[in-house]
Write a protein that holds these residues in place. Structure first.
Motif, PDB file in Angstrom:
ATOM      1  N   PHE A 103       1.271   4.574  -1.876  1.00 47.66           N
ATOM      2  CA  PHE A 103       2.196   5.111  -0.934  1.00 47.66           C
ATOM      3  C   PHE A 103       3.485   5.572  -1.554  1.00 47.66           C
ATOM      4  N   VAL A 104       4.485   6.112  -0.652  1.00 47.10           N
ATOM      5  CA  VAL A 104       5.750   6.518  -1.078  1.00 47.10           C
ATOM      6  C   VAL A 104       6.644   5.605  -0.130  1.00 47.10           C
ATOM      7  N   SER A 105       7.489   5.052  -0.535  1.00 46.15           N
ATOM      8  CA  SER A 105       7.993   4.127   0.319  1.00 46.15           C
ATOM      9  C   SER A 105       9.218   4.833   0.979  1.00 46.15           C
ATOM     10  N   ARG A 106       9.415   4.938   2.288  1.00 47.81           N
ATOM     11  CA  ARG A 106      10.659   5.153   3.170  1.00 47.81           C
ATOM     12  C   ARG A 106      11.596   4.274   3.014  1.00 47.81           C
ATOM     13  N   HIS A 152       8.099   3.849   8.879  1.00 51.08           N
ATOM     14  CA  HIS A 152       6.988   4.908   8.950  1.00 51.08           C
ATOM     15  C   HIS A 152       6.322   4.862  10.281  1.00 51.08           C
ATOM     16  N   ALA A 153       5.447   3.946  10.589  1.00 47.78           N
ATOM     17  CA  ALA A 153       4.658   3.556  11.529  1.00 47.78           C
ATOM     18  C   ALA A 153       5.205   3.927  13.067  1.00 47.78           C
ATOM     19  N   THR A 194      -0.875   6.137   9.647  1.00 51.21           N
ATOM     20  CA  THR A 194      -0.110   5.229  10.325  1.00 51.21           C
ATOM     21  C   THR A 194       0.637   4.586   9.276  1.00 51.21           C
ATOM     22  N   THR A 195      -0.100   4.289   8.218  1.00 45.66           N
ATOM     23  CA  THR A 195       0.755   3.668   7.115  1.00 45.66           C
ATOM     24  C   THR A 195       1.350   4.362   6.023  1.00 45.66           C
ATOM     25  N   GLY A 196       0.644   5.567   5.735  1.00 48.31           N
ATOM     26  CA  GLY A 196       0.941   6.621   4.644  1.00 48.31           C
ATOM     27  C   GLY A 196       0.445   6.283   3.511  1.00 48.31           C
ATOM     28  N   GLU A 197      -0.741   5.351   3.291  1.00 53.03           N
ATOM     29  CA  GLU A 197      -1.546   4.866   2.226  1.00 53.03           C
ATOM     30  C   GLU A 197      -2.433   5.858   1.927  1.00 53.03           C
ATOM     31  N   VAL A 198      -2.668   6.311   0.594  1.00 51.05           N
ATOM     32  CA  VAL A 198      -3.944   6.769   0.151  1.00 51.05           C
ATOM     33  C   VAL A 198      -4.732   5.655  -0.655  1.00 51.05           C
ATOM     34  N   VAL A 199      -5.802   5.441  -0.337  1.00 49.06           N
ATOM     35  CA  VAL A 199      -6.904   4.468  -0.897  1.00 49.06           C
ATOM     36  C   VAL A 199      -7.966   4.980  -1.307  1.00 49.06           C
TER      37      VAL A 199
END
Length: 742
Positions: free
Chosen positions: A147-150, A275-276, A131-136
């Motif tokens: 993350f890579v920002s749109r 993104h979401a 949902t956020t595109g984050e890798v943690v």
């Protein structure tokens, strides 16, 4: 309607770092992508960019001038001398490949407080939030988020460690010796930067090189060509490709400083706002237990492999959401490549390009019906940038007007030069219609004006208007030369010769191009020509033949099923309007073997099976993917079983198969559960968008019946069909209508 599923359905997590680059977790904004391995004390994050392609001498390649050879080629093919014809058409050419896609570089983050070979940390976990595109990546004593920002077109990494050293390196597997890297770390005023430049071979006939720049915010100091950091740090990065010197480092520095003034939380919020909403439009709930949704990805894959005869709903549900996430993340300036947007080593199979005869369209199969116009827009950008080249191809190779698309492209141009005598891509005539179809489908789903597409559709028809030829006094036309990717009928010595007559795919493309152009322009000047096209042929086995020409038989152990183009995606052959041809198409599908069990072959078969309403055949082809070890721990897929060749076909296409099995549409008609496998006995899908401007806001089903909520963009009468009965609904624009069956 808002998705009510728990967050655990929209993520993957793992208990160990990636042991190889293919298992790295992924994020991307459609232009730049990152691959996070997740080693706590010795991180390695690979950076990719859609436009990073290695010069190989074909950037300025153009289609050869072969039009004067067409009469001889036709005469030889029709005389049965097909190998000779192929040699004439190839004109002695050797096969030339597109410029290969390659990784950019890696960022290294090495802990100073804990040696890399020390004891494993406790509390380790890495995950990707769809949902956020984050890798943690987190463990007791540290955390990294990326993350890579749109929104801001930068890669963002937040580091929470007592201390680390950050560097950039071009040391990636299989890097060519003649690609040179230069790295530097420096302070510019109050800002600390790390820079890497990759220089292509000077005689490569292509771009000059590429650059990556990272701004380090925190307690940072320059140490040689790296940066030492104490405590938390924010790393923001931008990538650039240069066609010629000079570098644009100063501009990149200014852009990073301007975009990175906010902290990680604000940067993430700006990205998530874009993104979401894209990701959340569609979701699938297969009634998976909370315990299964909390499983780490390795355990989820292991459970499927433990029983390869079953379709595991828990895995299918996760692959549906992961596939949508990866497709969104790989689509932006271009649609997804063979590897999506990611690659951790040089030397990608098939140049890591866009293979257009099957793979690209299969990856796009879920874009329109899955409410992803952004993905279709990325494909439109690819077409828009190449349509002039398609015109050049048609004129140079056949001396005709219109559009002739290539079988592959690196994204830089669409010139057709990848062919030779035994690989006759110059004779693949269906390409323009095939590649324009996702854009036409977008129009049918959204009702948006055609715009520039109307002209392209007309040109696709004009190509066939000029190209098709008459061979006898009846006035009927034949398609010659013709090519069914990537196979051909055998010659008298039982050796395959690919150049042939009347490939079913070419006939279907001509029929569709002529009809669509008439609809797009409002003037049907092609009705007579459509009526003179060859009829589809049913062979002696009752199967739809791959060539509508006497004596030409197919290879029934081949991965491609191009002759089923009129079934999927065209929907010209279907059980309602053409029942006899639908039976023949089904016969052709079940007779076709699997060759090497390639992902695109199995999922193409599954899409056709869904259109022919065969749920067991859908399930069987899905099992070929899920039960043959074809997903890495990132849930990116492989091209072949046993994790052979990193490839996005299965990852991106599988969600489309599930949608087509649950919802199929054409204007005025909607099928609910047309081909749902028995393993999907109950569930809920939300947000499916249909041809004709109807959205299935929700479809919930059990073995006893279904309920649905439908909304139409414009008022219409809609016939709904399902295994539980049919209904006719009058839909008012924008008003939700509930349906319960039986």
């Amino acid at each position: 309607m808002a998705d009510t599923m728990p967050a655990s359905a929209h993520r993957i997590w793992d208990t160990v770092p990636a042991a190889r680059w293919e298992d790295a977790f992924l994020s991307g904004n459609g232009e730049c992508g990152i691959m996070v391995s997740g080693a706590p004390y010795a991180e390695r994050i690979v950076f990719n960019h859609h436009r990073f392609v290695l010069p190989n001498g074909t950037r300025h390649a153009r289609p050869p001038q072969l039009a004067d050879r067409l009469p001889e080629v036709r005469e030889l093919v029709l005389a049965g001398r097909r190998a000779e014809a192929a040699a004439v058409l190839a004109d002695g050419r050797e096969l030339r490949w597109t410029q290969p896609f390659h990784p950019g570089y890696a960022m290294t983050i090495d802990a100073t407080a804990q040696p890399a070979d020390g004891p494993a940390p406790t509390g380790y976990r890495r995950g990707t939030e769809f949902t956020t595109g984050e890798v943690v990546v987190e463990w007791d004593g540290g955390c990294r988020r990326a993350f890579v920002s749109r929104a801001d077109a930068i890669a963002v990494i937040h580091v929470e460690m007592p201390g680390c050293v950050i560097g950039l390196t071009g040391d990636l597997p299989e890097r060519p010796d003649d690609v040179r890297y230069e790295t530097a770390a420096y302070r510019r005023g109050e800002h600390v930067f790390i820079r890497i430049r990759g220089l292509y071979p000077p005689d490569g006939d292509g771009a000059y090189g590429f650059e990556g720049l990272t701004l380090v915010r925190g307690d940072a100091r320059v140490v040689g060509d790296r940066v030492a950091v104490r405590g938390p740090a924010l790393l923001t990065s931008v990538l650039d490709r240069r066609d010629a010197a000079p570098w644009r480092t100063a501009e990149l520095e200014e852009a990073l400083v301007a975009r990175s003034g906010a902290g990680y939380t604000e940067l993430l919020a700006r990205h998530v706002a874009v993104h979401a909403p894209i990701y959340r439009r569609v979701s699938l709930d297969l009634g998976v237990s909370a315990e299964e949704r909390e499983l780490p990805v390795g355990e989820l894959l292991a459970r499927q492999h433990a029983d390869r005869d079953l379709l595991l709903p828990a895995l299918l549900e996760r692959l549906f959401h992961s596939g949508r996430y990866l497709l969104i993340s790989a689509s932006g300036v271009l649609p997804p490549r063979l590897t999506g947007l990611w690659l951790g080593a040089w030397g990608a199979a098939w140049a890591g390009d866009f293979t257009t005869d099957a793979n690209l369209n299969l990856q796009l199969a879920g874009a329109n019906i899955g409410a992803l116009p952004e993905v279709t827009a990325a494909h439109a950008a690819l077409v828009r940038g190449q349509v002039d080249d398609w015109r050049r191809n048609a004129a140079a190779i056949y001396g005709v007007r219109g559009l002739l698309a290539p079988g592959r492209t690196d994204g830089e141009h669409g010139n057709l030069f990848h062919f030779r005598a035994d690989w006759p891509w110059a004779a693949w005539l269906a390409g323009a219609d095939w590649l324009l179809h996702p854009l036409w489908e977008h129009h049918r789903v959204t009702g948006e004006p055609l715009g520039e597409l109307a002209g392209w559709l007309e040109e696709a028809a004009v190509f066939f208007e000029d190209f098709l030829t008459v061979t006898d006094s009846s006035g009927a036309v034949v398609v010659v030369p013709s090519f069914s990717p990537e196979t051909g009928p055998p010659d008298a010595d039982d050796r395959p010769v690919y150049l042939a007559v009347n490939a079913t795919m070419d006939i279907a493309a001509a029929r569709h191009a002529l009809a669509t152009a008439a609809e797009a322009t409002g003037v049907d000047r092609w009705a007579g020509l459509r009526g003179r096209l060859p009829a589809y042929r049913v062979d002696e086995r009752g199967a739809l033949a791959e060539w509508a020409w006497p004596g030409q038989r197919g290879d029934e152990d081949h991965r491609h099923i191009s002759h089923l183009y009129p079934v999927w995606p065209l929907d010209e052959i279907n059980p309602d309007d053409t029942p006899e041809l639908a039976v023949a198409a089904h016969r052709a599908l079940v007779l076709r073997g699997d060759e090497n069990l390639s992902a695109h072959g199995s999922l193409h078969r599954a899409l056709v099976a869904a259109r022919l309403r065969d749920p067991e055949l859908v399930a069987g082809n899905l099992r070929k993917i899920t039960a043959n070890d074809m997903f890495f721990r990132s849930l990116m897929s492989s091209h072949n079983p046993d994790l052979e060749i990193y490839n996005a076909d299965a990852a991106h296409t599988l969600p489309a198969v599930l949608v087509e099995a649950l919802v199929h549409s054409r204007p005025g008609v909607l099928w609910l559960l047309p081909a749902a496998p028995a393993a999907l006995a109950r569930g809920t899908v939300r947000g499916v968008t249909c041809r004709g401007g109807v959205t299935v806001e929700e479809l919930a089903w059990t073995p006893d019946g279904l309920r649905a909520r439908l909304v139409a963009a414009a008022g219409q009468r809609l016939t709904v069909r399902s295994p539980y009965g049919d209904a006719v609904l009058d839909l008012a624009a924008g008003a939700a209508v509930a349906l319960v069956l039986p």
